[in-house]
Design an enzyme around this catalytic site. Structure first.
Site, PDB file in Angstrom:
ATOM      1  N   LYS A   1     -21.875   2.890 -28.493  1.00  0.00           N
ATOM      2  CA  LYS A   1     -20.756   3.325 -27.656  1.00  0.00           C
ATOM      3  C   LYS A   1     -19.503   3.406 -28.518  1.00  0.00           C
ATOM      4  O   LYS A   1     -18.919   2.388 -28.873  1.00  0.00           O
ATOM      5  CB  LYS A   1     -20.503   2.370 -26.485  1.00  0.00           C
TER       6      LYS A   1
ATOM      7  N   GLY B   1     -13.560  -4.550 -33.173  1.00  0.00           N
ATOM      8  CA  GLY B   1     -12.460  -4.340 -32.242  1.00  0.00           C
ATOM      9  C   GLY B   1     -11.613  -5.579 -32.101  1.00  0.00           C
ATOM     10  O   GLY B   1     -11.498  -6.380 -33.041  1.00  0.00           O
ATOM     11  N   SER B   2     -11.046  -5.771 -30.927  1.00  0.00           N
ATOM     12  CA  SER B   2     -10.079  -6.848 -30.726  1.00  0.00           C
ATOM     13  C   SER B   2     -10.757  -8.189 -30.486  1.00  0.00           C
ATOM     14  O   SER B   2     -11.893  -8.261 -29.988  1.00  0.00           O
ATOM     15  CB  SER B   2      -9.165  -6.523 -29.540  1.00  0.00           C
ATOM     16  N   THR B   3     -10.036  -9.247 -30.803  1.00  0.00           N
ATOM     17  CA  THR B   3     -10.535 -10.601 -30.583  1.00  0.00           C
ATOM     18  C   THR B   3     -10.706 -10.875 -29.090  1.00  0.00           C
ATOM     19  O   THR B   3     -11.660 -11.549 -28.681  1.00  0.00           O
ATOM     20  CB  THR B   3      -9.569 -11.620 -31.217  1.00  0.00           C
ATOM     21  N   ALA B   4      -9.811 -10.337 -28.267  1.00  0.00           N
ATOM     22  CA  ALA B   4      -9.908 -10.547 -26.820  1.00  0.00           C
ATOM     23  C   ALA B   4     -11.198  -9.942 -26.267  1.00  0.00           C
ATOM     24  O   ALA B   4     -11.899 -10.568 -25.456  1.00  0.00           O
ATOM     25  CB  ALA B   4      -8.694  -9.933 -26.125  1.00  0.00           C
ATOM     26  N   THR B   5     -11.543  -8.740 -26.703  1.00  0.00           N
ATOM     27  CA  THR B   5     -12.786  -8.104 -26.249  1.00  0.00           C
ATOM     28  C   THR B   5     -13.995  -8.868 -26.765  1.00  0.00           C
ATOM     29  O   THR B   5     -15.003  -8.998 -26.062  1.00  0.00           O
ATOM     30  CB  THR B   5     -12.841  -6.640 -26.707  1.00  0.00           C
ATOM     31  N   ALA B   6     -13.897  -9.382 -27.977  1.00  0.00           N
ATOM     32  CA  ALA B   6     -15.015 -10.148 -28.548  1.00  0.00           C
ATOM     33  C   ALA B   6     -15.327 -11.387 -27.718  1.00  0.00           C
ATOM     34  O   ALA B   6     -16.500 -11.776 -27.591  1.00  0.00           O
ATOM     35  CB  ALA B   6     -14.694 -10.544 -29.981  1.00  0.00           C
TER      36      ALA B   6
ATOM     37  N   GLU C   1     -16.580  -8.058 -35.890  1.00  0.00           N
ATOM     38  CA  GLU C   1     -15.545  -7.796 -36.902  1.00  0.00           C
ATOM     39  C   GLU C   1     -14.264  -7.523 -36.142  1.00  0.00           C
ATOM     40  O   GLU C   1     -14.137  -6.506 -35.461  1.00  0.00           O
ATOM     41  CB  GLU C   1     -15.957  -6.621 -37.786  1.00  0.00           C
TER      42      GLU C   1
ATOM     43  N   CYS D   1      -7.600  -2.553 -39.764  1.00  0.00           N
ATOM     44  CA  CYS D   1      -7.627  -4.013 -39.599  1.00  0.00           C
ATOM     45  C   CYS D   1      -7.237  -4.736 -40.880  1.00  0.00           C
ATOM     46  O   CYS D   1      -6.834  -5.897 -40.840  1.00  0.00           O
ATOM     47  CB  CYS D   1      -9.006  -4.475 -39.138  1.00  0.00           C
TER      48      CYS D   1
ATOM     49  N   GLU E   1      -1.401  -9.463 -34.170  1.00  0.00           N
ATOM     50  CA  GLU E   1      -1.758  -8.204 -34.817  1.00  0.00           C
ATOM     51  C   GLU E   1      -1.030  -7.058 -34.122  1.00  0.00           C
ATOM     52  O   GLU E   1      -1.260  -6.788 -32.944  1.00  0.00           O
ATOM     53  CB  GLU E   1      -3.268  -7.980 -34.759  1.00  0.00           C
TER      54      GLU E   1
END
Length: 490
Positions: A181, A234-239, A256, A290, A394
């Site tokens: 995706k 992607g973002s840490t929040a999504t991770a 990552e 990044c 970030e």
């Protein structure tokens, strides 16, 4: 022009499932960041479409995994050939879809996308297994590595095809099948790549691409019981959400994530090289990488000279229409992201910091066609405290903060004083200091007297909130395979 006529000009994408393009009932608007206008309709896929893609990948897995590494390697190399043969088409599409300059896409994104397939087509042929003899027991033990199954891959919007192929290539080289995706904001080059898969020799179902949002399509993918591993950039929040949703199934995860990368500049640094490289590391691709530098620590004795020359060099980093080869930067990805980045500059002013160039200081002149685009000049800020959000979060845009330091141990502590740990750069002619500081920095990659020099054989990834796991030659091979020990009694 009527709305109906305008709609006829939209590029309408379709999911690629089981070797066929499949229409979608609902679509998302995709904008050209350089004009602010909708130009593309991207599938807003639902869980049922993700499920169909997973089924196609699962059905294709037995035959694809049974092929030899050499057979799979041949298919990967053919796909690289096909991408390179259409390089300029991919360049123009990536630039329009993401906002980056065509020059950056031509020199970086698309060549690297093709090379990702070539690299893993080669590296998969050169891995060794372990063997242990137990003569006293008449046993021989050896290891093999087996593909895992269906790999769920989610890639970001900043380097769209570059980072998508960085995941697809090792996954399929090692015998897995894929449901990927891409970001819903930058889906076009992934769709274009799908048009080449059959000609390259990929059997139906080996690579499936499902477009859509994270909360809908992404969530369905990471929580699918038949997808045993997830690779996400992607973002840490999504991770965090991915970790929660995948936890019930004990999936393998490669994450990552973001960075808040420091550059440490000692008084003995090569000033000329340091300034030109730090401008590039701060502002390349609109600062939407990044690995970009966003905190610059300068030793006190050279701070005034460095700041003056750095600001002047940043002003020479040109921003404008992505098609103009004279420009270094194009547009940021979206209106919302542009406002977010500008918000950090407003915060800096509210906190009493000084904005030396860029946003709110220098005038941005754009062609009329690009007046509605999401452009922002390279912005240099000083006088920001280490506790400020500008030094902790970030920003992911063309903004960098410059501050001074006195002692080596002090700057190491301050550089490490964030939750991220992706990369860092150190500038000094003192070889002992370079090794000493690099060892103490909490970062997965440390460059000294350079930036973004990469050997794809070596591990890529970060510490702390910058990720889990590593990507690269051996690391990707290990992630996309399971090790098995076989004991033979003789």
């Amino acid at each position: 022009m009527s709305k109906e006529a305008k709609h006829m000009n939209y590029l309408v994408l379709e999911n690629y499932i089981g070797g066929k393009f499949v229409p979608c009932g609902k679509h998302l608007d995709s904008f050209d960041p350089s004009t602010g206008e909708v130009y593309c309709k991207v599938p807003d896929s639902v869980p049922e479409e993700v499920d169909a893609a997973v089924k196609a990948a699962k059905d294709a897995f037995p035959d694809w995994s049974a092929k030899s590494p050499a057979e799979r390697s041949q298919v990967l190399n053919k796909l690289a050939d096909l991408i390179e043969a259409r390089l300029e088409e991919f360049v123009q599409a990536e630039s329009k879809d993401q906002g980056k300059t065509a020059t950056f896409a031509r020199n970086v994104d698309i060549p690297r996308s093709a090379y990702n397939f070539r690299f893993f087509a080669s590296s998969v042929l050169h891995h060794l297994n372990d063997c242990s003899q137990m003569d006293h027991m008449g046993c021989l033990n050896y290891t093999i590595r087996c593909p895992v199954g269906v790999a769920g891959l989610i890639s970001p919007w900043n380097l769209p095809l570059y980072l998508l192929t960085w995941k697809i290539a090792p996954a399929v080289a090692t015998g897995n099948t894929v449901v990927a995706k891409p970001s819903e904001m930058t889906s076009v080059t992934a769709w274009m790549m799908c048009q080449l898969l059959e000609e390259a020799g990929f059997p139906p179902g080996v690579i499936n691409i499902v477009f859509g949002t994270g909360p809908r399509a992404g969530d369905a993918l990471v929580s699918h019981p038949d997808v045993p591993l997830i690779s996400f950039t992607g973002s840490t929040a999504t991770a965090r959400l991915i970790t929660e949703r995948s936890a019930p199934y004990c999936k393998k995860l490669s994450l990552e994530l973001g960075g808040k990368n420091p550059a440490i500049i000692f008084a003995d640094a090569d000033m000329e090289q340091c300034i030109s490289t730090t401008v590039r590391s701060s502002f390349s691709n609109q600062g939407e990488i990044c690995l970009c530098t966003s905190r610059v620590f300068v030793e006190r004795s050279i701070y005034p000279e460095f700041l003056s020359r750095f600001v002047e060099a940043a002003r020479q980093w040109k921003t404008g229409a992505p098609s103009d080869p004279a420009n270094n930067n194009g547009a940021l990805i979206s209106k919302e992201h542009l406002e977010k980045v500008k918000g950090y500059v407003a915060l800096a002013l509210a906190e009493g910091a000084q904005v030396h160039c860029g946003e709110g200081v220098d005038k941005l002149t754009l062609p009329q066609r690009n007046a509605g685009g999401y452009f922002m000049l390279p912005t240099v800020i000083s006088g920001v405290t280490d506790s400020s959000a500008l030094m902790q979060e970030e920003i992911f845009g063309p903004v960098t903060c410059v501050t001074l330091f006195d002692k080596e141990e002090e700057v190491i502590s301050r550089a490490n004083g964030v939750r991220y740990g992706l990369s860092a750069t150190v500038w000094s002619r003192d070889v002992g200091r370079v090794h000493r500081v690099a060892r103490k920095l909490q970062a997965g990659l440390v460059w000294t007297n350079c930036w973004l020099v990469r050997d794809l054989n070596l591990p890529f990834g970060g510490m702390k909130s910058s990720g889990i796991g590593r990507e690269g030659g051996k690391d990707s091979y290990h992630f996309f395979t399971e090790v098995k020990v076989i004991a033979i009694k003789h």
